[in-house]
Scaffold this motif. Sequence first.
Motif, PDB file in Angstrom:
ATOM      1  N   ASP A 280      -5.356  -7.277  -5.837  1.00  0.00           N
ATOM      2  CA  ASP A 280      -5.253  -5.817  -5.736  1.00  0.00           C
ATOM      3  C   ASP A 280      -3.778  -5.443  -5.845  1.00  0.00           C
ATOM      4  N   PHE A 281      -3.381  -4.907  -6.988  1.00  0.00           N
ATOM      5  CA  PHE A 281      -1.975  -4.568  -7.214  1.00  0.00           C
ATOM      6  C   PHE A 281      -1.621  -3.190  -6.644  1.00  0.00           C
ATOM      7  N   ASN A 282      -2.639  -2.435  -6.231  1.00  0.00           N
ATOM      8  CA  ASN A 282      -2.426  -1.082  -5.702  1.00  0.00           C
ATOM      9  C   ASN A 282      -1.653  -0.202  -6.686  1.00  0.00           C
ATOM     10  N   GLU A 283      -1.837  -0.463  -7.960  1.00  0.00           N
ATOM     11  CA  GLU A 283      -1.170   0.322  -8.998  1.00  0.00           C
ATOM     12  C   GLU A 283      -1.947   0.203 -10.296  1.00  0.00           C
ATOM     13  N   ILE A 284      -1.815   1.187 -11.165  1.00  0.00           N
ATOM     14  CA  ILE A 284      -2.464   1.161 -12.468  1.00  0.00           C
ATOM     15  C   ILE A 284      -1.400   1.030 -13.556  1.00  0.00           C
ATOM     16  N   LEU A 285      -1.817   0.543 -14.701  1.00  0.00           N
ATOM     17  CA  LEU A 285      -0.884   0.377 -15.824  1.00  0.00           C
ATOM     18  C   LEU A 285      -0.818   1.618 -16.698  1.00  0.00           C
ATOM     19  N   LEU A 286      -1.955   2.313 -16.838  1.00  0.00           N
ATOM     20  CA  LEU A 286      -2.060   3.464 -17.729  1.00  0.00           C
ATOM     21  C   LEU A 286      -2.767   4.603 -17.012  1.00  0.00           C
ATOM     22  N   SER A 287      -2.492   5.810 -17.411  1.00  0.00           N
ATOM     23  CA  SER A 287      -3.123   6.972 -16.779  1.00  0.00           C
ATOM     24  C   SER A 287      -4.636   6.979 -16.996  1.00  0.00           C
ATOM     25  N   SER A 288      -5.120   6.326 -18.069  1.00  0.00           N
ATOM     26  CA  SER A 288      -6.557   6.275 -18.348  1.00  0.00           C
ATOM     27  C   SER A 288      -7.306   5.388 -17.360  1.00  0.00           C
ATOM     28  N   GLU A 289      -6.569   4.645 -16.526  1.00  0.00           N
ATOM     29  CA  GLU A 289      -7.192   3.768 -15.549  1.00  0.00           C
ATOM     30  C   GLU A 289      -7.445   4.484 -14.215  1.00  0.00           C
ATOM     31  N   LYS A 290      -7.385   5.810 -14.232  1.00  0.00           N
ATOM     32  CA  LYS A 290      -7.637   6.591 -13.014  1.00  0.00           C
ATOM     33  C   LYS A 290      -8.420   7.847 -13.369  1.00  0.00           C
ATOM     34  N   GLU A 291      -9.448   8.123 -12.553  1.00  0.00           N
ATOM     35  CA  GLU A 291     -10.232   9.341 -12.701  1.00  0.00           C
ATOM     36  C   GLU A 291     -10.314  10.042 -11.343  1.00  0.00           C
TER      37      GLU A 291
ATOM     38  N   PRO B  76       0.798  -1.226   0.000  1.00  0.00           N
ATOM     39  CA  PRO B  76       0.000   0.000   0.000  1.00  0.00           C
ATOM     40  C   PRO B  76       0.833   1.281   0.000  1.00  0.00           C
ATOM     41  N   ASN B  77       2.069   1.199   0.460  1.00  0.00           N
ATOM     42  CA  ASN B  77       2.947   2.375   0.495  1.00  0.00           C
ATOM     43  C   ASN B  77       3.689   2.480  -0.835  1.00  0.00           C
ATOM     44  N   TRP B  78       3.481   3.587  -1.556  1.00  0.00           N
ATOM     45  CA  TRP B  78       4.069   3.688  -2.893  1.00  0.00           C
ATOM     46  C   TRP B  78       5.595   3.688  -2.848  1.00  0.00           C
ATOM     47  N   ARG B  79       6.189   4.095  -1.725  1.00  0.00           N
ATOM     48  CA  ARG B  79       7.658   4.079  -1.620  1.00  0.00           C
ATOM     49  C   ARG B  79       8.204   2.651  -1.597  1.00  0.00           C
ATOM     50  N   ASP B  80       7.370   1.701  -1.169  1.00  0.00           N
ATOM     51  CA  ASP B  80       7.803   0.304  -1.088  1.00  0.00           C
ATOM     52  C   ASP B  80       7.187  -0.550  -2.188  1.00  0.00           C
ATOM     53  N   ARG B  81       6.594   0.093  -3.176  1.00  0.00           N
ATOM     54  CA  ARG B  81       5.926  -0.649  -4.244  1.00  0.00           C
ATOM     55  C   ARG B  81       6.897  -1.548  -5.003  1.00  0.00           C
ATOM     56  N   ASN B  82       8.177  -1.160  -5.053  1.00  0.00           N
ATOM     57  CA  ASN B  82       9.159  -1.989  -5.761  1.00  0.00           C
ATOM     58  C   ASN B  82       9.301  -3.366  -5.116  1.00  0.00           C
ATOM     59  N   LEU B  83       9.002  -3.469  -3.799  1.00  0.00           N
ATOM     60  CA  LEU B  83       9.056  -4.775  -3.134  1.00  0.00           C
ATOM     61  C   LEU B  83       7.993  -5.717  -3.707  1.00  0.00           C
ATOM     62  N   SER B  84       6.849  -5.158  -4.083  1.00  0.00           N
ATOM     63  CA  SER B  84       5.794  -5.969  -4.691  1.00  0.00           C
ATOM     64  C   SER B  84       6.260  -6.543  -6.023  1.00  0.00           C
ATOM     65  N   TRP B  85       6.880  -5.684  -6.832  1.00  0.00           N
ATOM     66  CA  TRP B  85       7.338  -6.140  -8.150  1.00  0.00           C
ATOM     67  C   TRP B  85       8.465  -7.157  -8.004  1.00  0.00           C
ATOM     68  N   ASP B  86       9.336  -6.977  -7.009  1.00  0.00           N
ATOM     69  CA  ASP B  86      10.394  -7.975  -6.777  1.00  0.00           C
ATOM     70  C   ASP B  86       9.783  -9.315  -6.366  1.00  0.00           C
TER      71      ASP B  86
END
Length: 290
Positions: free
Chosen positions: A45-56, A17-27
């Motif tokens: 729940d990846f707590n991240e989007i792939l494209l800017s169009s996936e957020k409003e 959930p913490n964007w500063r530690d998001r790299n741990l998820s990808w690892d």
Amino acid sequence: MNDNVVQWRFTGFYGHPNWRDRNLSWDGIRNLHNKGDHPWVVLGDFNEILLSSEKEGGNARPNTMMRDFRNCLGECGLEDMGCIRDPFTLRRGDIRERLDRAVCNVKWANKFPRSAVINEEHVHSDHRPLILDTKYFDGNIFNQPRSRMKQFEARWLKEETVEEIVHTAWGKGKIQGIGPSLAERTRAMNVDLHIWDRDILIGPKKRINKLKKELEKLRRGPINAESQARQKEILVTIENLLEQEEIYWLHRGRANWLLHGDQNTSFFHNVATTRKKRNQIKKLLDDNGV
């Protein structure tokens, strides 16, 4: 091991959930990728989007964060599976995002070519529940509902007006000159009960779906006292209908011995579904062996 059995891997995932530690998820995904090359699907729940169009709404997501997510999936050979229905899986205030999804590798996609991800409606959570259906596009004719003898439904007892319907139907039978036989009166009353179910109740699942659509519309609309009051009213009604559906599956599953035990709707659903599959005729063999 049977050579015809193909193993595949499912991973339930929750991104940091913490964007500063998001790299741990990808690892973590990369580490799982290195443990084998089975057909693989990851859902959660990846707590991240792939494209800017996936957020409003809200602040724009930094491109570097989306890029790190895309790079991770690319390195692991994972592709987004897309979805059926509304793509935005999170609603919080005036912000909508697609944080929940399923991704898979080519081997899994080839093993389940008729699969799909269905984004269900919000009820209590601000996240949509996701369903991964491996046979969504099958279109098997044997999956079509079959007609059955109409019987008494135990869920009707949860309705406040059921006694009134029974008294009215019984009295109507007397007026129409239906014989005094208990069986004849009961059959006539059963017909009226099913007409009431079809025209007024229309089944718990259909009513739940209709209420969920109304709830979704209210949640997408302006936030005011009237809207919030109606949302609370709908949620209470949905809870009651879910209890009715549980009774329905208990009745279908012939699991009356668990009436006072664990109230697990999925258990009763599986019991009923298993029995239906066991009784189903899937193939016919003619005289020529076809």
